[in-house]
Design a protein around this motif. Structure first.
Motif, PDB file in Angstrom:
ATOM      1  N   LYS A  33       0.830  -1.203   0.000  1.00 30.24           N
ATOM      2  CA  LYS A  33       0.000   0.000   0.000  1.00 30.24           C
ATOM      3  C   LYS A  33       0.866   1.256   0.000  1.00 30.24           C
ATOM      4  CE  LYS A  33      -3.789   2.128   2.616  1.00 30.24           C
ATOM      5  NZ  LYS A  33      -4.642   2.007   3.830  1.00 30.24           N
ATOM      6  N   MET A  34       0.457   2.255  -0.778  1.00 29.62           N
ATOM      7  CA  MET A  34       1.113   3.555  -0.862  1.00 29.62           C
ATOM      8  C   MET A  34       2.579   3.455  -1.290  1.00 29.62           C
ATOM      9  SD  MET A  34      -0.570   5.405   2.468  1.00 29.62           S
ATOM     10  CE  MET A  34       0.454   6.865   2.303  1.00 29.62           C
ATOM     11  N   ASP A  75       8.694  -1.001   4.902  1.00 35.34           N
ATOM     12  CA  ASP A  75       7.631  -1.877   5.398  1.00 35.34           C
ATOM     13  C   ASP A  75       7.881  -2.144   6.879  1.00 35.34           C
ATOM     14  OD1 ASP A  75       5.806  -3.882   5.925  1.00 35.34           O
ATOM     15  OD2 ASP A  75       6.889  -5.420   4.799  1.00 35.34           O
TER      16      ASP A  75
END
Length: 272
Positions: A33-34, A75
């Motif tokens: 995500k993103m 992450d």
């Protein structure tokens, strides 16, 4: 016009194409995500600059995001593993060092083009570019203090030179978010444009650089980057302190709190 020479075939988190015959565009292609960087992408963005430097068909480079975000940084699920695993911690520290020095030492001029979020290592990719272009509405943060570790990464080596110590201390110590428009105002980036103008201007600038005198341009970059290299001892110290923090209680609590979507609880009587 797209191209993926053999030297780039080993990369799975980066996409390569040619918007101009002498310009290589690198697109961050994250599964997260993103545009957050998983361990594979973090390794790849630390290694690609040596391949670019050795590629005689490339005179200029663009690094950009895939979709609405540039990259929201590392992450944190992987970084939590880094806290507890010495080998992973040393690997991540080495990659972070190689990313910074790889961009500084790459002879080819690099143009960064960011829309959406650029955080942590994503922000490093943008502002270590020789020309940094972002959307006015892009959102930036150096988020190290949010997760309880020192602002190592790229920050100490380049922020004070770009935007001055007062702004560097404010944004690095508070980890406050700020826009592309504010980043341009305080000279952290080269240009802030309307969102739909970013990619086109990046191609225009990169093409202009690619058509310039190669030796003169590369020597200019090399000479100017000595201003940044002077801060190399500061950078090495800040990076070491960051990764000491990952192994300590504040780094672990900061990441746990972020992942659990709660406020971190740091010991105000820390012995440091």
């Amino acid at each position: 016009m797209s191209e993926s020479p053999d030297r780039y075939s080993r990369y799975s988190r980066l996409k390569f194409d040619r918007p101009h015959p002498r310009v290589l565009r690198i697109t961050l292609n994250s599964p997260l995500k993103m545009g957050a960087m998983d361990a594979q992408m973090h390794r790849e963005v630390s290694e690609v600059w040596a391949d670019v430097d050795a590629d005689d068909s490339v005179n200029a480079v663009i690094v950009t995001g895939d979709g609405k975000s540039f990259s929201a940084g590392g992450d944190l699920n992987h970084e939590r593993k880094v806290c507890d695993d010495y080998a992973l911690r040393m690997q991540a520290m080495t990659e972070s060092r190689n990313l910074v020095y790889g961009m500084l030492n790459c002879r080819k001029p690099i143009v960064g083009a960011a829309r959406g979020w650029a955080v942590g290592a994503g922000l490093a990719l943008l502002i270590l570019a020789d020309v940094s272009i972002a959307s006015k509405t892009a959102m930036f943060s150096d988020g190290h203090l949010k997760i309880g570790v020192a602002a190592g990464d790229h920050a100490a080596i380049v922020w004070p030179l770009l935007c001055g110590m007062a702004k560097a201390k404010y944004y690095l110590m508070t980890a406050e978010n700020f826009s592309g428009e504010e980043a341009e105002r305080m000279n952290l980036i080269s240009l802030a444009l309307d969102d739909d103008k970013v990619e086109g201007r990046a191609i225009e600038v990169a093409a202009r650089l690619a058509e310039s005198a190669p030796a003169g341009l590369r020597w200019t970059k090399q000479a100017l980057n000595h201003w940044i290299r002077q801060a190399a001892p500061i950078f090495d110290a800040s990076l070491a302190l960051e990764f000491i923090g990952f192994a300590g209680p504040e780094g672990k609590e900061g990441i746990d709190a972020f992942l659990q979507k709660r406020r971190p609880s740091f010991d105000p009587d820390s012995p440091v």
